[in-house]
Design a protein around this motif. Structure first.
Motif, PDB file in Angstrom:
ATOM      1  N   LEU A   9     -11.687 -16.395  -3.979  1.00 62.53           N
ATOM      2  CA  LEU A   9     -11.887 -15.185  -4.768  1.00 62.53           C
ATOM      3  C   LEU A   9     -10.529 -14.611  -5.152  1.00 62.53           C
ATOM      4  O   LEU A   9      -9.532 -14.863  -4.482  1.00 62.53           O
ATOM      5  CB  LEU A   9     -12.649 -14.131  -3.962  1.00 62.53           C
ATOM      6  N   GLN A  10     -10.507 -13.797  -6.162  1.00 60.74           N
ATOM      7  CA  GLN A  10      -9.340 -12.988  -6.462  1.00 60.74           C
ATOM      8  C   GLN A  10      -9.798 -11.554  -6.691  1.00 60.74           C
ATOM      9  O   GLN A  10     -10.891 -11.318  -7.173  1.00 60.74           O
ATOM     10  CB  GLN A  10      -8.555 -13.534  -7.656  1.00 60.74           C
ATOM     11  N   VAL A  11      -8.983 -10.628  -6.280  1.00 56.44           N
ATOM     12  CA  VAL A  11      -9.261  -9.223  -6.482  1.00 56.44           C
ATOM     13  C   VAL A  11      -8.317  -8.734  -7.567  1.00 56.44           C
ATOM     14  O   VAL A  11      -7.122  -9.000  -7.530  1.00 56.44           O
ATOM     15  CB  VAL A  11      -9.042  -8.415  -5.182  1.00 56.44           C
ATOM     16  N   ILE A  12      -8.859  -8.039  -8.555  1.00 58.93           N
ATOM     17  CA  ILE A  12      -8.056  -7.567  -9.678  1.00 58.93           C
ATOM     18  C   ILE A  12      -8.058  -6.041  -9.659  1.00 58.93           C
ATOM     19  O   ILE A  12      -9.115  -5.426  -9.700  1.00 58.93           O
ATOM     20  CB  ILE A  12      -8.624  -8.102 -11.008  1.00 58.93           C
ATOM     21  N   GLN A  13      -6.898  -5.464  -9.558  1.00 60.28           N
ATOM     22  CA  GLN A  13      -6.766  -4.008  -9.571  1.00 60.28           C
ATOM     23  C   GLN A  13      -6.464  -3.568 -10.982  1.00 60.28           C
ATOM     24  O   GLN A  13      -5.605  -4.145 -11.652  1.00 60.28           O
ATOM     25  CB  GLN A  13      -5.648  -3.577  -8.620  1.00 60.28           C
ATOM     26  N   LEU A  14      -7.163  -2.557 -11.444  1.00 62.03           N
ATOM     27  CA  LEU A  14      -6.982  -2.069 -12.803  1.00 62.03           C
ATOM     28  C   LEU A  14      -6.255  -0.720 -12.799  1.00 62.03           C
ATOM     29  O   LEU A  14      -6.432   0.084 -11.898  1.00 62.03           O
ATOM     30  CB  LEU A  14      -8.342  -1.911 -13.485  1.00 62.03           C
ATOM     31  N   LYS A  15      -5.456  -0.477 -13.821  1.00 63.79           N
ATOM     32  CA  LYS A  15      -4.763   0.817 -13.960  1.00 63.79           C
ATOM     33  C   LYS A  15      -5.609   1.757 -14.770  1.00 63.79           C
ATOM     34  O   LYS A  15      -6.327   1.397 -15.647  1.00 63.79           O
ATOM     35  CB  LYS A  15      -3.419   0.631 -14.645  1.00 63.79           C
TER      36      LYS A  15
ATOM     37  N   VAL B  53       0.845  -1.198   0.000  1.00 66.62           N
ATOM     38  CA  VAL B  53       0.000   0.000   0.000  1.00 66.62           C
ATOM     39  C   VAL B  53       0.876   1.242   0.000  1.00 66.62           C
ATOM     40  O   VAL B  53       0.653   2.177  -0.762  1.00 66.62           O
ATOM     41  CB  VAL B  53      -0.969   0.013   1.212  1.00 66.62           C
ATOM     42  N   GLN B  54       1.897   1.240   0.846  1.00 72.76           N
ATOM     43  CA  GLN B  54       2.791   2.400   0.949  1.00 72.76           C
ATOM     44  C   GLN B  54       3.487   2.694  -0.374  1.00 72.76           C
ATOM     45  O   GLN B  54       3.636   3.849  -0.765  1.00 72.76           O
ATOM     46  CB  GLN B  54       3.825   2.170   2.050  1.00 72.76           C
ATOM     47  N   SER B  55       3.872   1.651  -1.102  1.00 73.14           N
ATOM     48  CA  SER B  55       4.572   1.844  -2.377  1.00 73.14           C
ATOM     49  C   SER B  55       3.622   2.275  -3.501  1.00 73.14           C
ATOM     50  O   SER B  55       4.068   2.714  -4.549  1.00 73.14           O
ATOM     51  CB  SER B  55       5.275   0.546  -2.798  1.00 73.14           C
ATOM     52  N   GLY B  56       2.321   2.115  -3.277  1.00 74.76           N
ATOM     53  CA  GLY B  56       1.344   2.471  -4.297  1.00 74.76           C
ATOM     54  C   GLY B  56       0.947   1.317  -5.197  1.00 74.76           C
ATOM     55  O   GLY B  56       0.067   1.448  -6.037  1.00 74.76           O
ATOM     56  N   LYS B  57       1.595   0.159  -5.033  1.00 73.91           N
ATOM     57  CA  LYS B  57       1.273  -0.989  -5.875  1.00 73.91           C
ATOM     58  C   LYS B  57      -0.104  -1.558  -5.554  1.00 73.91           C
ATOM     59  O   LYS B  57      -0.823  -1.993  -6.440  1.00 73.91           O
ATOM     60  CB  LYS B  57       2.337  -2.073  -5.716  1.00 73.91           C
ATOM     61  N   LYS B  58      -0.476  -1.577  -4.276  1.00 69.32           N
ATOM     62  CA  LYS B  58      -1.770  -2.121  -3.842  1.00 69.32           C
ATOM     63  C   LYS B  58      -2.691  -0.966  -3.492  1.00 69.32           C
ATOM     64  O   LYS B  58      -2.466  -0.259  -2.533  1.00 69.32           O
ATOM     65  CB  LYS B  58      -1.567  -3.043  -2.634  1.00 69.32           C
ATOM     66  N   GLY B  59      -3.727  -0.786  -4.290  1.00 68.22           N
ATOM     67  CA  GLY B  59      -4.653   0.315  -4.083  1.00 68.22           C
ATOM     68  C   GLY B  59      -6.042  -0.158  -3.698  1.00 68.22           C
ATOM     69  O   GLY B  59      -7.030   0.483  -4.045  1.00 68.22           O
ATOM     70  N   PHE B  60      -6.131  -1.283  -3.004  1.00 69.64           N
ATOM     71  CA  PHE B  60      -7.429  -1.818  -2.590  1.00 69.64           C
ATOM     72  C   PHE B  60      -7.279  -2.506  -1.237  1.00 69.64           C
ATOM     73  O   PHE B  60      -6.165  -2.826  -0.811  1.00 69.64           O
ATOM     74  CB  PHE B  60      -7.952  -2.836  -3.615  1.00 69.64           C
ATOM     75  N   GLU B  61      -8.372  -2.723  -0.563  1.00 68.21           N
ATOM     76  CA  GLU B  61      -8.418  -3.522   0.663  1.00 68.21           C
ATOM     77  C   GLU B  61      -9.587  -4.478   0.548  1.00 68.21           C
ATOM     78  O   GLU B  61     -10.686  -4.069   0.154  1.00 68.21           O
ATOM     79  CB  GLU B  61      -8.614  -2.644   1.901  1.00 68.21           C
ATOM     80  N   LEU B  62      -9.382  -5.719   0.862  1.00 61.38           N
ATOM     81  CA  LEU B  62     -10.447  -6.710   0.940  1.00 61.38           C
ATOM     82  C   LEU B  62     -10.634  -7.006   2.415  1.00 61.38           C
ATOM     83  O   LEU B  62      -9.710  -7.480   3.072  1.00 61.38           O
ATOM     84  CB  LEU B  62     -10.065  -7.979   0.168  1.00 61.38           C
ATOM     85  N   ARG B  63     -11.799  -6.677   2.952  1.00 59.36           N
ATOM     86  CA  ARG B  63     -12.041  -6.793   4.384  1.00 59.36           C
ATOM     87  C   ARG B  63     -13.374  -7.457   4.665  1.00 59.36           C
ATOM     88  O   ARG B  63     -14.322  -7.330   3.882  1.00 59.36           O
ATOM     89  CB  ARG B  63     -12.075  -5.393   5.040  1.00 59.36           C
ATOM     90  N   LEU B  64     -13.453  -8.121   5.806  1.00 60.70           N
ATOM     91  CA  LEU B  64     -14.713  -8.648   6.298  1.00 60.70           C
ATOM     92  C   LEU B  64     -15.663  -7.476   6.512  1.00 60.70           C
ATOM     93  O   LEU B  64     -15.263  -6.427   7.033  1.00 60.70           O
ATOM     94  CB  LEU B  64     -14.478  -9.400   7.615  1.00 60.70           C
TER      95      LEU B  64
END
Length: 87
Positions: free
Chosen positions: A81-87, A16-27
């Motif tokens: 499940l898989q989460v897909i982040q789009l640019k 998240v800090q690097s900017g690569k992960k821009g999502f959160e999957l949470r309960l």
């Protein structure tokens, strides 16, 4: 607008800090809405302590669903499940 604090493991904190992960999957066990601030606090699962590092992010979209909303509960339980982040 609310501020919500959540734990995040070190490897995900770094992404998240690097900017690569821009999502959160949470309960879905807390209320969160667009415009809220999500504070991710780095948590070390080995020491079971916070590291002191935090990231604040503004929430711009929330998708909530139940496993069978799309009639695929059995498939999801089997395959995950898989989460897909789009640019």
């Amino acid at each position: 607008m609310a501020t919500i604090n959540k734990k995040i493991w070190p490897e995900y904190f770094e992404l998240v800090q690097s900017g690569k992960k821009g999502f959160e999957l949470r309960l879905n066990d807390f209320d969160i809405s667009e415009g809220d601030t999500l504070v991710l606090e780095e948590w070390d699962p080995n020491t079971k302590e916070y590291t002191g590092r935090k990231i604040e992010k503004e929430v711009n979209y929330v998708l909530k669903f139940k496993l069978d909303d799309f009639g695929q509960k059995t498939d999801i339980e089997e395959k995950g499940l898989q989460v897909i982040q789009l640019k």
